[in-house]
Design a protein around this motif. Sequence first.
Motif, PDB file in Angstrom:
ATOM      1  N   ALA A   6       0.706  -1.340   0.150  1.00 56.48           N
ATOM      2  CA  ALA A   6      -0.047  -0.043   0.029  1.00 56.48           C
ATOM      3  C   ALA A   6       0.840   1.386   0.175  1.00 56.48           C
ATOM      4  O   ALA A   6       1.945   1.165   0.392  1.00 56.48           O
ATOM      5  N   PRO A   7       0.220   2.393  -0.529  1.00 57.64           N
ATOM      6  CA  PRO A   7       1.241   3.461  -0.500  1.00 57.64           C
ATOM      7  C   PRO A   7       1.779   4.096   0.663  1.00 57.64           C
ATOM      8  O   PRO A   7       2.741   4.443   0.505  1.00 57.64           O
ATOM      9  N   PHE A   8       0.922   3.864   1.783  1.00 58.53           N
ATOM     10  CA  PHE A   8       1.304   4.341   2.949  1.00 58.53           C
ATOM     11  C   PHE A   8       2.657   3.900   3.584  1.00 58.53           C
ATOM     12  O   PHE A   8       3.634   4.378   4.263  1.00 58.53           O
ATOM     13  N   ILE A  55       0.734 -10.544   7.588  1.00 56.13           N
ATOM     14  CA  ILE A  55       1.548  -9.527   7.676  1.00 56.13           C
ATOM     15  C   ILE A  55       1.667  -8.851   6.128  1.00 56.13           C
ATOM     16  O   ILE A  55       1.342  -7.591   6.126  1.00 56.13           O
ATOM     17  N   LYS A  56       1.534  -9.745   5.144  1.00 58.65           N
ATOM     18  CA  LYS A  56       1.323  -9.318   3.976  1.00 58.65           C
ATOM     19  C   LYS A  56       0.171  -8.651   3.610  1.00 58.65           C
ATOM     20  O   LYS A  56       0.126  -7.358   2.948  1.00 58.65           O
ATOM     21  N   GLY A  61      -2.517  -3.089   2.749  1.00 54.85           N
ATOM     22  CA  GLY A  61      -3.735  -2.388   3.096  1.00 54.85           C
ATOM     23  C   GLY A  61      -4.768  -2.723   3.845  1.00 54.85           C
ATOM     24  O   GLY A  61      -5.621  -1.866   4.143  1.00 54.85           O
ATOM     25  N   ALA A  62      -4.836  -4.160   4.280  1.00 55.41           N
ATOM     26  CA  ALA A  62      -5.934  -4.360   4.998  1.00 55.41           C
ATOM     27  C   ALA A  62      -5.771  -4.041   6.545  1.00 55.41           C
ATOM     28  O   ALA A  62      -4.687  -3.674   6.884  1.00 55.41           O
ATOM     29  N   LYS A  67      -7.523 -10.365  16.136  1.00 54.62           N
ATOM     30  CA  LYS A  67      -7.039 -11.655  15.826  1.00 54.62           C
ATOM     31  C   LYS A  67      -5.798 -11.679  14.987  1.00 54.62           C
ATOM     32  O   LYS A  67      -4.886 -12.496  15.297  1.00 54.62           O
ATOM     33  N   THR A  68      -5.623 -10.895  14.221  1.00 51.71           N
ATOM     34  CA  THR A  68      -4.298 -10.611  13.639  1.00 51.71           C
ATOM     35  C   THR A  68      -3.222 -10.438  14.838  1.00 51.71           C
ATOM     36  O   THR A  68      -2.050 -10.984  14.891  1.00 51.71           O
ATOM     37  N   GLN A  69      -3.398  -9.569  15.550  1.00 49.31           N
ATOM     38  CA  GLN A  69      -2.527  -9.381  16.797  1.00 49.31           C
ATOM     39  C   GLN A  69      -2.233 -10.622  17.596  1.00 49.31           C
ATOM     40  O   GLN A  69      -1.267 -10.877  17.882  1.00 49.31           O
TER      41      GLN A  69
END
Length: 406
Positions: A6-8, A55-56, A61-62, A67-69
């Motif tokens: 993602a751009p950020f 992580i990808k 940008g997701a 849950k990810t954490q």
Amino acid sequence: MQTNLAPFIRDTPEGKEADAILRKCTHCGMCTATCPTYQLLSDELDGPRGRIYLIKQVLEGATPTAKTQLHLDRCLTCRACETTCPTGVRYGRLVDIGRHLVEERVARGPVESAWRGALNTVISSSSLFGPLLKMGQLARPLLPPALKRKVPAATAPAKPWPATAHARKMIVLEGCVQPSLSPATNAAAARVLDRLGISLVRAAGAGCCGGVSFHLNLQDKALDIMRRAIDAWWPHIEHGAEAIVITASGCGVTVKDYGHLLQHDPAYAEKAQRISALTRDISEIITAEGAKLKSLIPRQRVAFHSPCTLQHGLKLKGTVENLLGSLGYELTDVPDTHLCCGSAGTYSILQPELSQRLLGNKIAALQSGAPAAILTANIGCQAHLQSATDLPVRHWIEALEDSLTS
Ligand code: SF4
Ligand code: SF4
């Protein structure tokens, strides 16, 4: 693996580094076979390939969720997956970047945040940790068994630090918890090196290496701790100290990374590179210098627990085992040596259930060859293993120094 960051983050140093790491992953899944958390939980997202995918998604940008954490928190950062990976994916660096991003976007509850902050403050400060440990040790006989196991008993006091001033000098990292939990370790290293004609110097003000803060995602704080350590060591390096000697492989892997972590700090980048280049695990020094110690060691039957930071982080798999074997120790067979004991910095406190399961498996493996003692190379593993066995658990340099003395 194809990526579309993602751009950020795409053009930042972290984004470019993460992109290069992701592109090396072929998604083959070989790493899952050696991942301790995948073995326990059988969930793709609790293995390296699944975590890489999470992580990808965040990098592309997701929006990360709790849950990810959770899946990233459950990772031990043991880096067994790096050792297994056929294409050289630097998972440890990727998970550092991923955790930092997730931490910024997923707020933890007030209790958890306060707990993590308190852990960081106490563990990374030897002046706080030492007195608190002493209080716990005084109260230990009165504690119920479950709590008693969590307070490490007092270990052997340090023998005198050698006074001899040799022309050859090396700096020792004192660390944060090790001076209180195992004061004999660095003194033993100093005494063995003294026999080899090297003076081990303690640099006032160096303290913690920053690893605890870094892995609690307090990365800015960690970088400040690293700069403080560099400032404390630098005058000694300018006066000819040959190396920075580390007796805790968990700290060694962090200090080896200073050059990378401070590469964008113009005031410290060059010094940090030099510090990393001079950093040695004590096993590397003794392997290079210790030929004259041979034949002094009475034969002992021991099991060696190779910390993940030693074998997967510093890539020194087999170094201590070969050294101890060459010095006359009899090493017992230990199954599944690549698996983590569950200590992993603050993991044993923050993920107690998984940590205890790994500890049980590791103790069974270490005791299976009926050793007289367990030797290791990292204070975190040492204290964690000692909580679950009546066998003595020590740093190998202490056992070696005792043998030389007797
Ligand atoms: S073994 Fe390496 S290439 Fe294969 S999935 Fe794991 S990290 Fe990716
Ligand atoms: S670092 Fe260890 S726990 Fe984390 S994914 Fe890799 S093998 Fe699994």
